[in-house]
Each structure stands twice: as structure tokens, then as C-alpha cells.
Design a protein around this motif. Structure first.
Motif, PDB file in Angstrom:
ATOM      1  N   ALA A   1       0.882  -1.214  -0.323  1.00  0.00           N
ATOM      2  CA  ALA A   1       0.107  -0.174  -0.008  1.00  0.00           C
ATOM      3  C   ALA A   1       0.847   1.262   0.019  1.00  0.00           C
ATOM      4  CB  ALA A   1      -0.913   0.062   1.259  1.00  0.00           C
ATOM      5  N   LEU A   2       2.016   1.317   0.421  1.00  0.00           N
ATOM      6  CA  LEU A   2       2.881   2.238   0.526  1.00  0.00           C
ATOM      7  C   LEU A   2       3.597   2.428  -0.792  1.00  0.00           C
ATOM      8  CD1 LEU A   2       4.049   2.180   4.391  1.00  0.00           C
ATOM      9  CD2 LEU A   2       2.712   3.807   3.248  1.00  0.00           C
ATOM     10  N   GLY A   3       3.767   1.552  -1.581  1.00  0.00           N
ATOM     11  CA  GLY A   3       4.464   1.579  -2.948  1.00  0.00           C
ATOM     12  C   GLY A   3       5.724   1.003  -2.881  1.00  0.00           C
ATOM     13  N   LEU A   4       5.957   0.132  -1.903  1.00  0.00           N
ATOM     14  CA  LEU A   4       7.395  -0.507  -1.910  1.00  0.00           C
ATOM     15  C   LEU A   4       7.354  -1.859  -2.726  1.00  0.00           C
ATOM     16  CD1 LEU A   4       7.702  -0.243   1.999  1.00  0.00           C
ATOM     17  CD2 LEU A   4       8.995   0.957   0.409  1.00  0.00           C
ATOM     18  N   THR A   5       8.249  -1.626  -3.705  1.00  0.00           N
ATOM     19  CA  THR A   5       8.553  -2.800  -4.593  1.00  0.00           C
ATOM     20  C   THR A   5       9.363  -3.938  -3.779  1.00  0.00           C
ATOM     21  OG1 THR A   5      10.305  -1.806  -5.654  1.00  0.00           O
ATOM     22  CG2 THR A   5       8.264  -1.416  -6.781  1.00  0.00           C
ATOM     23  N   PRO A   6       9.313  -5.290  -4.290  1.00  0.00           N
ATOM     24  CA  PRO A   6      10.279  -6.087  -3.853  1.00  0.00           C
ATOM     25  C   PRO A   6      11.604  -5.638  -3.716  1.00  0.00           C
ATOM     26  CG  PRO A   6       8.580  -7.099  -5.398  1.00  0.00           C
ATOM     27  CD  PRO A   6       8.552  -5.712  -5.275  1.00  0.00           C
ATOM     28  N   GLY A   7      12.499  -6.055  -2.780  1.00  0.00           N
ATOM     29  CA  GLY A   7      13.710  -5.648  -2.519  1.00  0.00           C
ATOM     30  C   GLY A   7      13.833  -4.063  -2.100  1.00  0.00           C
ATOM     31  N   ARG A   8      12.877  -3.254  -1.849  1.00  0.00           N
ATOM     32  CA  ARG A   8      13.183  -2.014  -1.554  1.00  0.00           C
ATOM     33  C   ARG A   8      12.796  -1.901  -0.289  1.00  0.00           C
ATOM     34  NH1 ARG A   8      11.001   3.442  -4.908  1.00  0.00           N
ATOM     35  NH2 ARG A   8      13.046   4.447  -4.543  1.00  0.00           N
ATOM     36  N   LYS A   9      13.598  -1.167   0.619  1.00  0.00           N
ATOM     37  CA  LYS A   9      13.533  -0.989   2.143  1.00  0.00           C
ATOM     38  C   LYS A   9      12.835   0.498   2.572  1.00  0.00           C
ATOM     39  CE  LYS A   9      17.581  -3.530   2.864  1.00  0.00           C
ATOM     40  NZ  LYS A   9      19.122  -3.538   3.606  1.00  0.00           N
ATOM     41  N   LEU A  10      12.154   0.368   3.588  1.00  0.00           N
ATOM     42  CA  LEU A  10      11.607   1.612   4.130  1.00  0.00           C
ATOM     43  C   LEU A  10      12.241   2.080   5.275  1.00  0.00           C
ATOM     44  CD1 LEU A  10       9.238   3.600   3.749  1.00  0.00           C
ATOM     45  CD2 LEU A  10       8.089   2.176   5.302  1.00  0.00           C
ATOM     46  N   LEU A  11      12.650   3.260   5.090  1.00  0.00           N
ATOM     47  CA  LEU A  11      13.355   4.101   6.339  1.00  0.00           C
ATOM     48  C   LEU A  11      12.375   4.994   6.746  1.00  0.00           C
ATOM     49  CD1 LEU A  11      15.694   4.982   8.095  1.00  0.00           C
ATOM     50  CD2 LEU A  11      16.287   6.499   6.546  1.00  0.00           C
ATOM     51  N   VAL A  12      11.931   4.918   8.110  1.00  0.00           N
ATOM     52  CA  VAL A  12      10.916   5.962   8.650  1.00  0.00           C
ATOM     53  C   VAL A  12      11.673   6.940   9.442  1.00  0.00           C
ATOM     54  CG1 VAL A  12       9.089   6.378  10.179  1.00  0.00           C
ATOM     55  CG2 VAL A  12       9.080   4.419   8.731  1.00  0.00           C
ATOM     56  N   LEU A  13      11.657   8.167   9.181  1.00  0.00           N
ATOM     57  CA  LEU A  13      12.235   9.322  10.202  1.00  0.00           C
ATOM     58  C   LEU A  13      11.162   9.687  10.850  1.00  0.00           C
ATOM     59  CD1 LEU A  13      13.981  11.320   7.302  1.00  0.00           C
ATOM     60  CD2 LEU A  13      14.983   9.653   8.699  1.00  0.00           C
ATOM     61  N   THR A  14      11.110   9.681  12.142  1.00  0.00           N
ATOM     62  CA  THR A  14      10.076  10.061  12.981  1.00  0.00           C
ATOM     63  C   THR A  14      10.644  11.306  14.023  1.00  0.00           C
ATOM     64  OG1 THR A  14      10.952   8.901  15.040  1.00  0.00           O
ATOM     65  CG2 THR A  14       9.691   7.659  13.678  1.00  0.00           C
ATOM     66  N   SER A  15       9.638  12.281  13.869  1.00  0.00           N
ATOM     67  CA  SER A  15       9.953  13.499  14.412  1.00  0.00           C
ATOM     68  C   SER A  15       8.882  14.103  15.458  1.00  0.00           C
ATOM     69  CB  SER A  15      10.163  14.809  13.469  1.00  0.00           C
ATOM     70  OG  SER A  15      10.537  15.987  13.959  1.00  0.00           O
ATOM     71  N   THR A  16       9.272  14.228  16.825  1.00  0.00           N
ATOM     72  CA  THR A  16       8.289  14.994  17.540  1.00  0.00           C
ATOM     73  C   THR A  16       8.673  16.266  17.577  1.00  0.00           C
ATOM     74  OG1 THR A  16       7.437  14.940  20.051  1.00  0.00           O
ATOM     75  CG2 THR A  16       9.796  15.151  19.645  1.00  0.00           C
ATOM     76  N   TRP A  17       7.916  17.117  18.285  1.00  0.00           N
ATOM     77  CA  TRP A  17       7.684  18.709  18.290  1.00  0.00           C
ATOM     78  C   TRP A  17       8.851  19.517  18.931  1.00  0.00           C
ATOM     79  CZ3 TRP A  17       6.187  21.462  22.341  1.00  0.00           C
ATOM     80  CH2 TRP A  17       5.585  20.821  23.390  1.00  0.00           C
ATOM     81  N   GLY A  18       9.161  20.659  18.546  1.00  0.00           N
ATOM     82  CA  GLY A  18      10.280  21.312  19.740  1.00  0.00           C
ATOM     83  C   GLY A  18      11.489  21.581  19.220  1.00  0.00           C
ATOM     84  N   PRO A  19      12.382  22.356  19.750  1.00  0.00           N
ATOM     85  CA  PRO A  19      13.740  22.416  19.243  1.00  0.00           C
ATOM     86  C   PRO A  19      14.400  21.247  19.581  1.00  0.00           C
ATOM     87  CG  PRO A  19      13.398  23.584  21.204  1.00  0.00           C
ATOM     88  CD  PRO A  19      11.950  23.205  20.892  1.00  0.00           C
ATOM     89  N   HIS A  20      14.292  20.486  19.890  1.00  0.00           N
ATOM     90  CA  HIS A  20      15.177  19.026  20.383  1.00  0.00           C
ATOM     91  C   HIS A  20      14.925  17.957  19.418  1.00  0.00           C
ATOM     92  CE1 HIS A  20      17.030  21.152  23.903  1.00  0.00           C
ATOM     93  NE2 HIS A  20      15.662  21.152  24.502  1.00  0.00           N
ATOM     94  N   SER A  21      13.617  18.174  18.815  1.00  0.00           N
ATOM     95  CA  SER A  21      13.087  17.043  18.088  1.00  0.00           C
ATOM     96  C   SER A  21      14.087  17.066  16.626  1.00  0.00           C
ATOM     97  CB  SER A  21      11.709  17.294  17.455  1.00  0.00           C
ATOM     98  OG  SER A  21      11.866  18.669  16.408  1.00  0.00           O
ATOM     99  N   LEU A  22      13.794  15.839  15.768  1.00  0.00           N
ATOM    100  CA  LEU A  22      14.862  15.612  14.683  1.00  0.00           C
ATOM    101  C   LEU A  22      14.492  16.878  13.770  1.00  0.00           C
ATOM    102  CD1 LEU A  22      15.064  12.263  13.132  1.00  0.00           C
ATOM    103  CD2 LEU A  22      14.660  14.215  11.644  1.00  0.00           C
ATOM    104  N   LEU A  23      13.510  17.373  13.340  1.00  0.00           N
ATOM    105  CA  LEU A  23      13.294  18.397  12.417  1.00  0.00           C
ATOM    106  C   LEU A  23      13.865  19.584  13.143  1.00  0.00           C
ATOM    107  CD1 LEU A  23       9.939  17.706  10.502  1.00  0.00           C
ATOM    108  CD2 LEU A  23      12.300  17.018   9.865  1.00  0.00           C
ATOM    109  N   GLY A  24      13.459  19.716  14.333  1.00  0.00           N
ATOM    110  CA  GLY A  24      14.165  20.979  14.967  1.00  0.00           C
ATOM    111  C   GLY A  24      15.504  21.180  15.074  1.00  0.00           C
ATOM    112  N   ALA A  25      16.149  19.954  15.809  1.00  0.00           N
ATOM    113  CA  ALA A  25      17.739  19.922  15.581  1.00  0.00           C
ATOM    114  C   ALA A  25      18.506  19.527  14.743  1.00  0.00           C
ATOM    115  CB  ALA A  25      17.904  19.364  17.084  1.00  0.00           C
ATOM    116  N   ASN A  26      17.875  18.811  13.577  1.00  0.00           N
ATOM    117  CA  ASN A  26      18.806  17.999  12.850  1.00  0.00           C
ATOM    118  C   ASN A  26      17.923  17.758  11.594  1.00  0.00           C
ATOM    119  OD1 ASN A  26      20.846  16.762  11.686  1.00  0.00           O
ATOM    120  ND2 ASN A  26      20.741  15.159  13.009  1.00  0.00           N
ATOM    121  N   MET A  27      17.400  18.906  11.007  1.00  0.00           N
ATOM    122  CA  MET A  27      16.504  18.629   9.685  1.00  0.00           C
ATOM    123  C   MET A  27      17.473  18.010   8.314  1.00  0.00           C
ATOM    124  SD  MET A  27      13.904  20.981   7.507  1.00  0.00           S
ATOM    125  CE  MET A  27      12.813  21.385   8.698  1.00  0.00           C
TER     126      MET A  27
END
Length: 378
Positions: free
Chosen positions: A17-43
Motif C-alpha cells: 500500500a505504501l508503494g514498496l516494490t520487492p527488495g526496496r527498504k523503508l526508512l521511517v524518520l520520526t520527529s516529535t515537536w520542539g527545538p530538540h526534535s529531529l526536524l527542530g535540531a537536525n533537519m
């Protein structure tokens, strides 16, 4: 957590359903909120993921906390991530449960101190920390313990290598298994126990049907990004593999930054007509537009060579409508590459890189991501 675990038997369905073809891997980047989050501190990790992980081997999905969406607006979030969305970043809307399906489907994650990091670790997904709010996490909590157990992303080591190390270490890490067990003290029983409590407080009779965890719903197709007629420039690494197959790994050129060693000796592939002048003089291979009715392959190539001073090979789509190509080299040579077994879906751009890498004629097996095709060169 119960819903996520109930979905584990249907991992293949979520991946499809997410469009992954055989052999392709999925990396999920998870970010909470605030300046210490992944997007806030290391986009910049979004760029690194799309730059360093081979384009045909990974899909990258960003699960962004609703507080970011509603605190800054959907327009702003999409504007920040616009270049990455054009390159294939998946960005589920905050009102959907797509993030849950993504965690079940994931092969790896990079997170922060948000709850999704804990859920992913509890599901057994190998991962890294891209940011972590040490000062805002309660001492001794499961998240605090997870912060001490997960490796942090290193700025000078290829991301793919770090993810492989995390996967190898995850299988035997008893600490992570123990931390994952702290998410719930009553596995599979949350719906049953909470419903009973709610109805007791409301002094109402419970419904007759059982309260059981249900698998996460299959995600609806994510909105497609608008894209132009010019494919993005790619750095292509070509490496002979032990079985004699020619392995091609393509990386989006626009996002390359500090060198971490993920590219060995790549060639640059650019499409004719690319509006970004940075690539015109640097391209090794140019994907030309189909010659006009009065043009030969050589005359069309001369036009392209004149505009791309460093180019050695110009490839054109096969006039017969196949997925192969006809290539002209700067010294006037003409090569044909035609896909035979399993290669039609790889396209003429992959055929062009294979022609650039091989010498002479013959048959060569080409691997890109999880797909293998046989290319007849001559």
C-alpha cells in the motif's frame, strides 16, 4: 502498541500500500515537536537520507508530529520539505494513521525522544537517534533508557553503513527488548481494560461485542507530487558484484553535501534540457530527447555534446519503443543496449549507465535495487 502488533502479520500488505516494490527498504524518520526534535535540531538528516541511501533501494517516509503541522501550518511543513518531496520523500498527513502502517512496514528508523521512536523499538525495528532531548526526558523513564541504548547518528559515517550496523546489533540486544516490554504491562488487553473502566465510570453496560486490538487500516495512496518532464540528475556508482552482475546505485545529485564515503567513483547522469546550469559542464552521461524525424542519432548527439562540454556519452530512447537505448560517444561510436530478461522496467536511463560502464559488446546482467535485468549490448 496493541494495534501495531496486531498489524504485524499484514506487513506485506502495508508495504504494498505504501508503494514498496520487492527488495526496496523503508526508512521511517520520526520527529516529535520542539527545538530538540529531529526536524527542530537536525533537519539535515532528511537530506542525508535521500542523498546517501541508494534511490532504488530505499523509500524514505517522514512521520511528523501533529504539533509541527498545526503549529507551523501544513503549507510551511511542505515548503520546508519541498525539494525532498520532489525527490520521493513520503509525508503522511497528520490526521491519518499512515505512520502506524509505516512503522509495521519499516526496515529501519531514525528518531528522537518522541513516542514513535519507542513504538518502533518495541516492534523490533532497528534504528538510530538523529536527535534527542536529554534535558526534557524524565530520568529513569523508558525513553531515557532508550536514549542510552540506541546509537546516535554519526556525521562522518555513511548512513547506509550505520543502518546496517544497527540492524546487526538489534537482533541480540537484550536491553532494547527489555525497554520495548515497558510500553505496556498488559499486552493485547488495552482496549478491553480501558473500555471496561470507561463504562464503569459512566455507569453504563458495556457493548456485547469484544474489545480487541485490530490491525491498522491499510493506508490510502499518498498524494502524488507534481514533477516536471526532466528527471533529477543522478550520481551513479557502478560496481561489479561477486556473481558477475553489474550493480548500479543511483543517488540524487542535488542533495550531496559533505563527503561521507557513500560514493566510490560515480558518474553523473543529467537529462537534456535540465534547467540547472550547474550540471551542464559536469555531466558524464546525458539522457537525450528522442531525435526529430530529420535527425540521425549522431546529429542529435552533436547538439547535446555542444551544450555539455564534459559529456562522454549521449543516450537516446530506442526509436522502436523499447526500454533500451542507443548511445553515441564523443569519439563518434554508436552502441545499442536492448533489455531482454526482466529489464524493461529499468528504463533507458539505467541502460545508458550500463553502456557507459562496460566496454565492447555482449550480454550483461544489471542489478538496480531489488531488480535484475539482462542487457544485450552491441
Amino acid at each position: 502498541m496493541d494495534d501495531l502488533r496486531a498489524g504485524l502479520p499484514f506487513r506485506a500488505e502495508y508495504r504494498a500500500a505504501l508503494g514498496l516494490t520487492p527488495g526496496r527498504k523503508l526508512l521511517v524518520l520520526t520527529s516529535t515537536w520542539g527545538p530538540h526534535s529531529l526536524l527542530g535540531a537536525n533537519m539535515d538528516l532528511v537530506r542525508r537520507a535521500l542523498a546517501e541511501l541508494p534511490h532504488d533501494e530505499y523509500r524514505v517516509l517522514a512521520a511528523v508530529h501533529p504539533n509541527i503541522w498545526y503549529g507551523h501550518s501544513g503549507w510551511q511543513v511542505r515548503a520546508w520539505l519541498a525539494p525532498y518531496l520532489r525527490a520521493g520523500l513520503l509525508l503522511p498527513a497528520p490526521e491519518t494513521d499512515t505512520w502506524k502502517a509505516a512503522l509495521v512496514a519499516a526496515d529501519a528508523f531514525i528518531g528522537d525522544h518522541g513516542s514513535l521512536t519507542l513504538y518502533a523499538a518495541a516492534l523490533g525495528v532497528p534504528g538510530l537517534l538523529g536527535a534527542f532531548g536529554d534535558d526534557v526526558v524524565a530520568a529513569g523513564s523508558p525513553m531515557d533508557r532508550l536514549g542510552a541504548a540506541l546509537p546516535r547518528v554519526a556525521p562522518d559515517v555513511p548512513l547506509g553503513r550505520q543502518l546496517r550496523r544497527a540492524a546487526a546489533a538489534r537482533a541480540g540486544d537484550e536491553r532494547l527488548a527489555a525497554i520495548g516490554g515497558l510500553v505496556t504491562s498488559r499486552p493485547t488487553r488495552a482496549a478491553e481494560l480501558l473500555r471496561r473502566l470507561y463504562y464503569e465510570r459512566l455507569e453504563l453496560d458495556e457493548p456485547a461485542w469484544p474489545a480487541v486490538p485490530r490491525p491498522v487500516a491499510l493506508p490510502l495512496p499518498l498524494p502524488a507530487e507534481r514533477y516536471g518532464p526532466v528527471p533529477p540528475p543522478m550520481f551513479v556508482d557502478v560496481r561489479p558484484e561477486p556473481d558477475g552482475t553489474l550493480g548500479l546505485r543511483r543517488h540524487v545529485a542535488e542533495f550531496q553535501g559533505a563527503v561521507t564515503g557513500h560514493l566510490a567513483d560515480p558518474h553523473l547522469v543529467v537529462a537534456e534540457g535540465d534547467p540547472d546550469g550547474r550540471w551542464a559542464g559536469a555531466a558524464d552521461v546525458v539522457l537525450g530527447r528522442a531525435p526529430g524525424p530529420c535527425e540521425t542519432y549522431r546529429s542529435a548527439a552533436e547538439r547535446v555534446f555542444a551544450a555539455h562540454g564534459g559529456c562522454w556519452l549521449v543516450a537516446f530512447p530506442d526509436r522502436e519503443g523499447g526500454a533500451g537505448c542507443v548511445a553515441v560517444t564523443r569519439d563518434g561510436g554508436v552502441l545499442g543496449g536492448r533489455w531482454e530478461e526482466g529489464g524493461a522496467a529499468l528504463g533507458f536511463g539505467v541502460a545508458a549507465s550500463a553502456l557507459y560502464a562496460v566496454a565492447g559488446s555482449g550480454v550483461v546482467s544489471v542489478r538496480v535495487g531489488g531488480a535484475v535485468g539482462v542487457l544485450r549490448v552491441g
